[in-house]
Design an enzyme around this catalytic site. Sequence first.
Site, PDB file in Angstrom:
ATOM      1  N   CYS A  23       0.867  -1.188   0.000  1.00 10.95           N
ATOM      2  CA  CYS A  23       0.000   0.000   0.000  1.00 10.95           C
ATOM      3  C   CYS A  23       0.897   1.229   0.000  1.00 10.95           C
ATOM      4  O   CYS A  23       2.088   1.131  -0.331  1.00 10.95           O
ATOM      5  CB  CYS A  23      -0.977  -0.030   1.172  1.00 10.95           C
ATOM      6  SG  CYS A  23      -0.205   0.004   2.811  1.00 10.95           S
ATOM      7  N   ASN A  26       2.312   1.497   4.308  1.00 10.97           N
ATOM      8  CA  ASN A  26       2.627   0.231   4.999  1.00 10.97           C
ATOM      9  C   ASN A  26       2.318   0.321   6.496  1.00 10.97           C
ATOM     10  O   ASN A  26       3.007  -0.293   7.322  1.00 10.97           O
ATOM     11  CB  ASN A  26       4.078  -0.196   4.758  1.00 10.97           C
ATOM     12  CG  ASN A  26       4.389  -1.646   5.149  1.00 10.97           C
ATOM     13  OD1 ASN A  26       5.511  -1.955   5.524  1.00 10.97           O
ATOM     14  ND2 ASN A  26       3.420  -2.530   5.096  1.00 10.97           N
ATOM     15  N   CYS A  28      -1.413   0.725   7.326  1.00  9.40           N
ATOM     16  CA  CYS A  28      -2.850   0.409   7.468  1.00  9.40           C
ATOM     17  C   CYS A  28      -3.245  -0.817   6.638  1.00  9.40           C
ATOM     18  O   CYS A  28      -3.434  -1.910   7.176  1.00  9.40           O
ATOM     19  CB  CYS A  28      -3.711   1.607   7.069  1.00  9.40           C
ATOM     20  SG  CYS A  28      -3.484   3.073   8.104  1.00  9.40           S
ATOM     21  N   ARG A  29      -3.371  -0.664   5.326  1.00  9.16           N
ATOM     22  CA  ARG A  29      -3.977  -1.702   4.501  1.00  9.16           C
ATOM     23  C   ARG A  29      -3.080  -2.918   4.291  1.00  9.16           C
ATOM     24  O   ARG A  29      -3.523  -4.059   4.475  1.00  9.16           O
ATOM     25  CB  ARG A  29      -4.409  -1.114   3.150  1.00  9.16           C
ATOM     26  CG  ARG A  29      -5.524  -0.091   3.276  1.00  9.16           C
ATOM     27  CD  ARG A  29      -5.688   0.719   1.993  1.00  9.16           C
ATOM     28  NE  ARG A  29      -4.534   1.572   1.749  1.00  9.16           N
ATOM     29  CZ  ARG A  29      -4.332   2.301   0.670  1.00  9.16           C
ATOM     30  NH1 ARG A  29      -5.235   2.264  -0.306  1.00  9.16           N
ATOM     31  NH2 ARG A  29      -3.272   3.058   0.552  1.00  9.16           N
ATOM     32  N   SER A  30      -1.829  -2.697   3.883  1.00 10.72           N
ATOM     33  CA  SER A  30      -0.980  -3.875   3.610  1.00 10.72           C
ATOM     34  C   SER A  30      -0.583  -4.623   4.882  1.00 10.72           C
ATOM     35  O   SER A  30      -0.486  -5.858   4.832  1.00 10.72           O
ATOM     36  CB  SER A  30       0.233  -3.520   2.747  1.00 10.72           C
ATOM     37  OG  SER A  30       1.072  -2.582   3.357  1.00 10.72           O
ATOM     38  N   ASP A 141      -8.345   3.984   1.253  1.00  5.99           N
ATOM     39  CA  ASP A 141      -7.337   4.353   2.247  1.00  5.99           C
ATOM     40  C   ASP A 141      -8.056   4.876   3.492  1.00  5.99           C
ATOM     41  O   ASP A 141      -8.745   5.897   3.424  1.00  5.99           O
ATOM     42  CB  ASP A 141      -6.438   5.430   1.641  1.00  5.99           C
ATOM     43  CG  ASP A 141      -5.306   5.836   2.564  1.00  5.99           C
ATOM     44  OD1 ASP A 141      -5.327   5.450   3.746  1.00  5.99           O
ATOM     45  OD2 ASP A 141      -4.407   6.543   2.086  1.00  5.99           O
TER      46      ASP A 141
HETATM   47  P1  4NP Z   1      -1.825   2.858   4.059  1.00  9.17           P
HETATM   48  O1  4NP Z   1      -2.463   4.216   4.636  1.00  9.17           O
HETATM   49  O2  4NP Z   1      -1.288   3.173   2.671  1.00  9.17           O
HETATM   50  O3  4NP Z   1      -2.971   1.920   4.010  1.00  9.17           O
HETATM   51  O4  4NP Z   1      -0.730   2.460   5.030  1.00  9.17           O
HETATM   52  C1  4NP Z   1      -1.755   5.433   4.709  1.00  9.17           C
HETATM   53  C2  4NP Z   1      -0.932   5.679   5.762  1.00  9.17           C
HETATM   54  C3  4NP Z   1      -0.247   6.868   5.842  1.00  9.17           C
HETATM   55  C4  4NP Z   1      -0.392   7.819   4.855  1.00  9.17           C
HETATM   56  C5  4NP Z   1      -1.225   7.569   3.784  1.00  9.17           C
HETATM   57  C6  4NP Z   1      -1.900   6.373   3.708  1.00  9.17           C
HETATM   58  N1  4NP Z   1       0.289   9.065   4.943  1.00  9.17           N
HETATM   59  O5  4NP Z   1       0.065   9.917   4.093  1.00  9.17           O
HETATM   60  O6  4NP Z   1       1.085   9.268   5.867  1.00  9.17           O
END
Ligand code: 4NP
Length: 175
Positions: A23, A26, A28-30, A141
């Site tokens: 994702c 790294n 939340c989703r992955s 997201d």
């Molecule tokens: P992820 O979510 O891609 O599912 O881990 C996010 C976590 C942090 C950010 C964006 C998406 N960020 O912009 O910091």
Amino acid sequence: MAVSTNDTESGKPTSVQRVLFVCLGNICRSPVAEGVFRSKVESRGLGDSFEIDSAGTGAWHVGQKPDQRMRETSLAHGVSLEDQRARKLGLDDLWTFDHIFVMDRSNLEDARYLDATGEYHPRIRLFRDLDPVADSPDVPDPYYGGRDGFENVYAIVDRTCDAILEELMTGPRAG
Ligand code: 4NP
């Protein structure tokens, strides 16, 4: 690429398949996909047949635990993400992993961009291509939203990991 023929007696793949979830951050989703997929693999006694990891296309959270909201949501469903730490996706991941599942179309573009020759692009797939009831190509997201978003991600990941495991154990469905 790992050979994924099945042992006729046990039904288990005869070699290790390397599976990577990707994702943006790294956190939340992955990570929840890594944790849920590993939990499903282990509960079926298939731990020796898979190597499972996750990574982010961005480096902002490298070294951090998954987001607390994602950890709490996942743990409420029985899957701990405590031992995970964020890392950034690299070109070497595209050589190493047999199956790379990306959470959204932006991740797909970023992951493909790492491999200018396109040699490894066939290994990279949208995670929700295997979601049996996908209403979008993307896992949304949840980072800037509320708790509902994390529950929604968990539900998507849970059913899609079942479908991924089934495909990797039996081969892709026809049609
Ligand atoms: P992820 O979510 O891609 O599912 O881990 C996010 C976590 C942090 C950010 C964006 C998406 N960020 O912009 O910091």
